[in-house]
Design an enzyme around this catalytic site. Structure first.
Site, PDB file in Angstrom:
ATOM      1  N   ALA A 178       0.852  -1.190   0.000  1.00 34.48           N
ATOM      2  CA  ALA A 178       0.000   0.000   0.000  1.00 34.48           C
ATOM      3  C   ALA A 178       0.886   1.237   0.000  1.00 34.48           C
ATOM      4  O   ALA A 178       2.062   1.168   0.355  1.00 34.48           O
ATOM      5  CB  ALA A 178      -0.889   0.005   1.243  1.00 34.48           C
TER       6      ALA A 178
ATOM      7  N   TYR B  87      -5.053   8.714   3.606  1.00 34.92           N
ATOM      8  CA  TYR B  87      -4.331   7.467   3.906  1.00 34.92           C
ATOM      9  C   TYR B  87      -5.088   6.657   4.965  1.00 34.92           C
ATOM     10  O   TYR B  87      -5.435   5.487   4.753  1.00 34.92           O
ATOM     11  CB  TYR B  87      -2.901   7.772   4.369  1.00 34.92           C
ATOM     12  CG  TYR B  87      -2.223   6.581   4.988  1.00 34.92           C
ATOM     13  CD1 TYR B  87      -2.018   5.424   4.238  1.00 34.92           C
ATOM     14  CD2 TYR B  87      -1.832   6.591   6.328  1.00 34.92           C
ATOM     15  CE1 TYR B  87      -1.429   4.302   4.810  1.00 34.92           C
ATOM     16  CE2 TYR B  87      -1.245   5.488   6.905  1.00 34.92           C
ATOM     17  CZ  TYR B  87      -1.044   4.343   6.151  1.00 34.92           C
ATOM     18  OH  TYR B  87      -0.480   3.241   6.729  1.00 34.92           O
TER      19      TYR B  87
ATOM     20  N   ASN C  28       4.180   3.420  14.947  1.00 40.62           N
ATOM     21  CA  ASN C  28       5.259   3.842  14.037  1.00 40.62           C
ATOM     22  C   ASN C  28       6.276   2.726  13.822  1.00 40.62           C
ATOM     23  O   ASN C  28       7.173   2.520  14.655  1.00 40.62           O
ATOM     24  CB  ASN C  28       5.927   5.102  14.580  1.00 40.62           C
ATOM     25  CG  ASN C  28       5.038   6.321  14.415  1.00 40.62           C
ATOM     26  OD1 ASN C  28       3.915   6.341  14.917  1.00 40.62           O
ATOM     27  ND2 ASN C  28       5.500   7.301  13.684  1.00 40.62           N
TER      28      ASN C  28
ATOM     29  N   ILE D  15      12.310  19.966  13.055  1.00 44.19           N
ATOM     30  CA  ILE D  15      11.292  19.449  13.988  1.00 44.19           C
ATOM     31  C   ILE D  15       9.977  20.124  13.624  1.00 44.19           C
ATOM     32  O   ILE D  15       9.876  21.356  13.643  1.00 44.19           O
ATOM     33  CB  ILE D  15      11.665  19.767  15.454  1.00 44.19           C
ATOM     34  CG1 ILE D  15      12.976  19.087  15.850  1.00 44.19           C
ATOM     35  CG2 ILE D  15      10.539  19.342  16.381  1.00 44.19           C
ATOM     36  CD1 ILE D  15      13.384  19.321  17.299  1.00 44.19           C
TER      37      ILE D  15
ATOM     38  N   ARG E 294       5.032   9.860  19.615  1.00 47.11           N
ATOM     39  CA  ARG E 294       4.635   8.685  18.845  1.00 47.11           C
ATOM     40  C   ARG E 294       5.126   7.423  19.548  1.00 47.11           C
ATOM     41  O   ARG E 294       6.052   7.454  20.360  1.00 47.11           O
ATOM     42  CB  ARG E 294       5.262   8.711  17.429  1.00 47.11           C
ATOM     43  CG  ARG E 294       4.780   9.845  16.534  1.00 47.11           C
ATOM     44  CD  ARG E 294       3.350   9.615  16.077  1.00 47.11           C
ATOM     45  NE  ARG E 294       2.869  10.693  15.228  1.00 47.11           N
ATOM     46  CZ  ARG E 294       2.329  11.831  15.677  1.00 47.11           C
ATOM     47  NH1 ARG E 294       2.215  12.046  16.977  1.00 47.11           N
ATOM     48  NH2 ARG E 294       1.874  12.732  14.835  1.00 47.11           N
TER      49      ARG E 294
HETATM   50  N1  UDP Z   1       8.774  14.648  12.197  1.00 48.29           N
HETATM   51  C1  UDP Z   1       9.565  15.787  12.331  1.00 48.29           C
HETATM   52  N2  UDP Z   1      10.455  16.078  11.332  1.00 48.29           N
HETATM   53  C2  UDP Z   1      10.599  15.314  10.217  1.00 48.29           C
HETATM   54  C3  UDP Z   1       9.796  14.139  10.097  1.00 48.29           C
HETATM   55  C4  UDP Z   1       8.894  13.843  11.110  1.00 48.29           C
HETATM   56  O1  UDP Z   1       9.476  16.505  13.317  1.00 48.29           O
HETATM   57  O2  UDP Z   1      11.406  15.671   9.351  1.00 48.29           O
HETATM   58  C5  UDP Z   1       7.809  14.310  13.256  1.00 48.29           C
HETATM   59  C6  UDP Z   1       6.369  14.218  12.766  1.00 48.29           C
HETATM   60  O3  UDP Z   1       5.770  15.492  12.764  1.00 48.29           O
HETATM   61  C7  UDP Z   1       5.771  13.244  13.781  1.00 48.29           C
HETATM   62  C8  UDP Z   1       6.926  12.337  14.151  1.00 48.29           C
HETATM   63  O4  UDP Z   1       8.115  13.027  13.736  1.00 48.29           O
HETATM   64  O5  UDP Z   1       5.360  13.941  14.934  1.00 48.29           O
HETATM   65  C9  UDP Z   1       6.893  10.993  13.416  1.00 48.29           C
HETATM   66  O6  UDP Z   1       6.731  11.246  12.032  1.00 48.29           O
HETATM   67  P1  UDP Z   1       6.806  10.105  10.944  1.00 48.29           P
HETATM   68  O7  UDP Z   1       6.633  10.785   9.599  1.00 48.29           O
HETATM   69  O8  UDP Z   1       8.042   9.308  11.146  1.00 48.29           O
HETATM   70  O9  UDP Z   1       5.586   9.156  11.257  1.00 48.29           O
HETATM   71  P2  UDP Z   1       4.003   9.468  11.396  1.00 48.29           P
HETATM   72  O10 UDP Z   1       3.750   9.507  12.881  1.00 48.29           O
HETATM   73  O11 UDP Z   1       3.697  10.762  10.707  1.00 48.29           O
HETATM   74  O12 UDP Z   1       3.369   8.302  10.748  1.00 48.29           O
END
Ligand code: UDP
Length: 328
Positions: free
Chosen positions: A75, A141, A170, A207, A221
């Site tokens: 997917a 999604y 995650n 961040i 997460r």
């Molecule tokens: N995140 C971030 N900077 C990045 C990528 C992700 O701060 O460059 C944060 C994102 O906002 C979330 C967490 O890291 O709070 C996990 O993001 P990821 O995309 O790995 O997984 P998701 O929880 O979105 O499926």
């Protein structure tokens, strides 16, 4: 059991194939290699290259190879992209999954393990997230995954289908042997991005949001190791009975902030991670972590990677040793 792993060349699918082999099952892989990698395939495992949209081809594989179980990992899974290109997500995640189910049922194959997601819950009304919280996805999604969960519920009522829907939190880490891992293009996931920044392969990371209602202001997460996810698939697969629908939330039940992930990578690597602080990313809930007591109690699932450092350590090993991922 004979297990057809759809998407078995991808990140989670490839780890699951390895686990099936280790447990004496007989995996076969179906993948169109759109996001999967030839290098993630074990040459000893039968591989069928093609697309789920090609229904006659899928029918032929079921007729010839007669799997006992289908595990479906294939997917698209980028939240941001799903907002921009919903048709791509509905076509693959919904339409192609329904075609797969139709061919399974036509062939008399009645065991299905589905990769679902905590994104089906949207912004949860309480934490931790147990299976019976309301599901209100906030992006296409998550909606496409919930659509398939609902289709599965209906099919299990009207056919002999037995299914398990596993809602990953995650997915992270890599096989500790260092030869299978995460290789996405583009990479959007936090742990690989932080590791690549520590390795100097990217300038740094941003961040996304420092004003969340969390102790350090960054989003929280639940990072669950990919091999622990694979174990859950094997346990669930052995429980499937006609008409039964199993739903399990898969996480470690502890939440880690973005800053905590950066600190963990700094500890494991002994390097500083360059980063800047930016605004929140659209569609990101502040806090998500699982209540996984149902699968612990019903199937005896025990995640082996309990701490963030243990997970990051395995991811670090993979990324350090594979500067270009699988190199394809
Ligand atoms: N995140 C971030 N900077 C990045 C990528 C992700 O701060 O460059 C944060 C994102 O906002 C979330 C967490 O890291 O709070 C996990 O993001 P990821 O995309 O790995 O997984 P998701 O929880 O979105 O499926």
């Amino acid at each position: 059991m004979k297990v057809l792993v759809v998407g078995g060349a991808g990140y989670i699918g490839s780890h699951c194939v390895r686990r099936l082999l280790e447990m004496g099952d007989e995996p076969m892989v179906m993948d169109n290699l759109s996001n999967g990698h030839r290098g993630a395939l074990n040459p000893a495992v039968p591989f069928f290259e093609g697309d789920l949209g090609d229904q006659p081809w899928v029918r032929e594989i079921f007729a010839t190879h007669r799997p006992d179980v289908v595990m479906h990992f294939a997917a698209f899974a980028y939240v941001g992209e799903s907002v921009e290109r919903p048709m791509k997500y509905y076509r693959n995640n919904v339409v192609n999954t329904l075609l797969l189910l139709e061919e399974m049922l036509r062939a008399g194959i009645h065991r299905f393990v589905f990769s679902s997601t905590c994104a089906t819950f949207g912004v949860p009304e309480s934490l931790p997230i147990s299976e019976d919280l309301p599901q209100r996805p906030i992006n296409p999604y998550g909606q496409t995954k919930l659509d398939i969960e609902n289709a599965l519920r209906a099919l299990a009522r009207s056919t002999p289908l037995g299914f398990a829907s596993l809602r990953y939190f995650n997915a992270s880490g890599a096989d500790p042997r260092g030869d299978l891992g995460e290789d996405h293009a583009p990479e959007t996931h936090l742990i690989p991005l932080v590791i690549e920044a520590a390795l100097g392969r990217r300038e740094g990371l941003t961040i996304f949001g420092t004003d969340y209602p969390t102790p350090d202001g960054t989003a929280i997460r639940d990072y669950i190791h990919v091999n622990d996810l694979a174990d859950a698939h094997l346990l669930a697969m052995r429980q499937l009975t006609p008409g039964a629908g199993l739903f399990y939330n898969l996480g470690t039940e502890s939440g880690h902030s973005v800053r905590a992930v950066i600190e963990s990578v700094e500890r494991i690597s002994g390097r500083k991670v360059p980063y800047t602080e930016g605004p929140r990313r659209a569609g990101d809930p502040p806090k998500l972590y699982a209540d996984s007591s149902r699968i612990r109690e019903e199937l005896g699932w025990v995640p082996r990677y309990r701490s963030l450092d243990e997970i990051v350590e395995t991811a670090w090993r993979w990324h350090e040793g594979h500067p270009h991922g699988y190199g394809d």
